[in-house]
Design an enzyme around this catalytic site. Structure first.
Site, PDB file in Angstrom:
ATOM      1  CG  HIS A  82      40.240  39.368  45.456  1.00  0.00           C
ATOM      2  ND1 HIS A  82      40.060  40.028  47.126  1.00  0.00           N
ATOM      3  CD2 HIS A  82      41.508  40.257  45.520  1.00  0.00           C
ATOM      4  CE1 HIS A  82      40.791  41.010  47.268  1.00  0.00           C
ATOM      5  NE2 HIS A  82      41.709  40.787  46.956  1.00  0.00           N
ATOM      6  CG  ASP A 113      37.783  39.287  49.263  1.00  0.00           C
ATOM      7  OD1 ASP A 113      37.838  38.503  48.781  1.00  0.00           O
ATOM      8  OD2 ASP A 113      38.171  40.396  48.493  1.00  0.00           O
ATOM      9  N   GLY A 193      48.794  43.102  46.912  1.00  0.00           N
ATOM     10  CA  GLY A 193      48.853  42.486  47.519  1.00  0.00           C
ATOM     11  C   GLY A 193      49.038  42.431  48.622  1.00  0.00           C
ATOM     12  CB  SER A 195      44.639  41.483  49.070  1.00  0.00           C
ATOM     13  OG  SER A 195      44.309  42.264  48.258  1.00  0.00           O
TER      14      SER A 195
END
Length: 612
Positions: A82, A113, A193, A195
């Site tokens: 993502h 993910d 952020g 992530s």
């Protein structure tokens, strides 16, 4: 008391406090317990070790960004799906050395993910050391690094410290795809952020990739619960991600539930699944999966999520009171077309929307605590109000990309970046060529030897016909016709067709088949190791070649005449050199759960052309 007296009293108190502090000797390092100083020094050293490999990702065009971490000197790095999806093909990456590097997408794992990117321009990047995330225990120290709120404008990552507050967590899918299986729960601050950024253990070793957090209602207030995809799960997918493909996760092809006695039992099963062919039936008890005991349905779901489609893993189950230990080949969660379509749909993180409300979750299983509200992936903070329609470029649009990114990208349906699949195909072609010059021996090959019972065996692989003479008789196939028509010898699953495909690969390479692509790395049960997998098709049949990633030798070939049947498995061993060519003098042939034969070869003849 008047205001003046109160003020005078307060001033007097301050003067007394100042005198007391002045009389108190300052604390020097010599006064601090040595164990405290040692812990501090170790923490500083771990952070210093980890920092150089951290990546701050910025999407070109100002559409957001996130974090990542480099795992190989030639620039391969991990992040979240993502995070990279809004970037499409290329992105900018800053590192603690103060430099900005162009990066290109490599492979995508939308369900897990995870994304792999490659930083370009160097072959000596600093790398993170990969740890064993299964060794982490609740209470162990950890720290997260990355680019929260895009604060790392100097490319030096932000650090947050904490402990591991949960292990082997399962989080249900958010939106359409993202599912976190067997993940780590931490109280180190994970914010938008962060992530895609790394989670390290106390020694500065990589134990996970941060991606989700629990937040208070619809605000962006971290409540001290973050989630990281375990690095052990990602290790299983590394070869698949490097293939440049859009990869899928695994399913058993069966549903399970909890019986009145607390056993995990099969409640439904697909009859054309490999699990069904291995004997698994309705109401059978699942004892263990992937060598881990199964005591709850959630445990099985957790474990399934850490494996890629097509892997074979151990399964133990109890049927009518008897235990069976088998290897089961895992199917995919999605159909290929479905996965591609879902991957191209808007996901959280592509725009900066407010997080969606958690969907209703299934009730917890008996003996398990109720699940909290659904944690969400971490979109970057954006402007308030209703999000505008995305103006992102197509993921495969290269017009505005730097030339170095264009040079490392090729679009193809079903791939995140076909360039890297071709790169691996070329690498395996070189490995196959390392067996020797087989192009000059395209004539009949004659393999002579004996079976395990010392009975004679003779196999001939010609340009038009392949034959096998065993004690039970002579069988043959016409290799100019469809290879799925006659799977001789009987009960072998197609040994002659598999050997014909093996010879064809050695003589002409993968370019001689209808299609060829690099799958990634997968386990080879007979050798207890991961191998590079090259898949080729000829007509209706598919062959999978397993190559040792170190020696380049062919370890095995599997022939699939159809998707829903057991393949013929041929394992090679006892390699020797004949006229400068490496050939196996031992072959073991299996079909399903049955051993067809073990052949010890004594003579290996290869004619230069047909008729000699």
């Amino acid at each position: 008391m008047t205001a003046r007296r109160q003020s005078a009293a307060f001033v007097g108190w301050l003067l007394s406090l100042a005198a007391l502090l002045a009389a108190t000797p300052p604390m020097y390092a010599d006064d601090v317990d040595s164990s405290v100083l040692q812990a501090e020094a170790e923490r500083i050293a771990a952070v210093k070790k980890a920092t150089p490999a951290v990546v701050c990702i910025f999407v070109q065009g100002g559409m957001g960004g996130g974090s990542g971490v480099v795992i190989s000197p030639d620039g391969y790095a991990l992040s979240n799906f993502h995070v990279t999806k809004p970037a499409g093909t290329g992105m900018k990456c800053g590192m603690a050395d103060g430099k900005v590097y162009d990066a290109v997408i490599v492979g995508l794992d939308p369900t897990g993910d995870v994304a792999m990117i490659k930083l370009l321009g160097r072959d000596d990047f600093p790398v993170a050391e990969l740890a064993d995330s299964d060794a982490m225990r609740v209470g162990d120290s950890c720290f997260a690094m990355g680019n929260p709120f895009l604060l790392a404008t100097d490319f030096h990552p932000t650090l947050s410290y904490g402990i591991v507050s949960g292990v082997h967590r399962y989080q249900y899918p958010a939106g359409t795809l993202l599912e976190y299986s067997d993940c780590l729960q931490v109280d180190a601050a994970i914010n938008p952020g962060n992530s895609g950024g790394p989670l390290f253990n106390a020694q500065g070793q990589l134990i996970g990739i941060n991606g989700r957090g629990s937040f208070e209602k619809r605000g962006r207030v971290n409540v001290g619960v973050g989630y990281a995809i375990s690095i052990n799960q990602i290790k299983n997918f590394l070869g698949y991600l490097k293939s440049g493909r859009i990869v899928d996760h695994a399913t058993l092809g069966a549903r399970v539930g909890t019986s009145d006695e607390g056993r995990v039992v099969v409640t439904d099963i697909i009859e054309d699944s490999d699990a069904y062919r291995r004997g698994l039936r309705y109401d059978d008890e699942i004892i263990s999966f992937a060598s881990r005991p199964i005591r709850t349905t959630n445990t099985l779901k957790n474990l399934l999520g850490i494996f890629p489609k097509d892997w074979r893993v151990p399964l133990s189950y109890r049927h009518q009171g008897k235990q069976y230990d088998v290897l089961v080949r895992l199917a995919g969660v999605h159909r290929e077309a479905e996965l591609i379509a879902l991957t191209n749909e808007p996901e959280e993180g592509e725009e900066p929307p407010a997080p969606e409300e958690p969907k209703e979750q299934p009730a917890p299983q008996p003996g398990e605590s109720p699940r909290p509200k659904l944690p969400l992936p971490l979109p970057l903070p954006g402007p308030k109000g209703k999000p505008k329609k995305s103006k992102l470029p197509s993921p495969h649009k290269k017009a505005s990309l730097p030339q170095i990114v264009k040079d490392h990208f090729e679009a193809k349906t079903g791939y995140a970046n076909y360039f890297f699949n071709k790169l691996n195909q070329a690498r395996l072609a070189k490995a196959v060529a390392g067996h020797g010059e087989f192009g000059r021996v395209s004539g009949t090959w004659t393999l002579s030897g004996e079976a395990a019972d010392h009975s004679p065996v003779s196999i001939r692989l010609g340009a038009k016909e392949a034959t096998c003479e065993l004690p039970v008789g002579l069988t043959k196939i016409d290799v100019t016709q469809s290879l799925d028509a006659v799977l001789n010898p009987p009960a072998s699953g197609g040994m002659l067709a598999g050997l014909h495909m093996w010879k064809k690969l050695l003589v002409g390479g993968s370019g001689k088949f209808d299609q060829a692509y690099y799958l990634g790395t997968a386990p080879v049960p007979m050798f207890d190791q991961l191998a590079d997998v090259l898949i080729v098709t000829q007509g209706a049949v598919e062959a999978r070649f397993y190559l040792d990633p170190h020696s380049g030798l062919l370890l095995a070939v599997e022939l699939f005449p159809d998707d829903n049947v057991d393949p013929c498995e041929i394992y090679f061993g006892d390699y020797r050199t004949e006229a400068g060519r490496k050939v196996p003098y031992r072959m073991e042939v299996r079909h399903g759960d049955q051993l067809f034969g073990i052949f010890a070869l004594k003579k290996f003849e290869m004619a230069e052309n047909e008729g000699t």
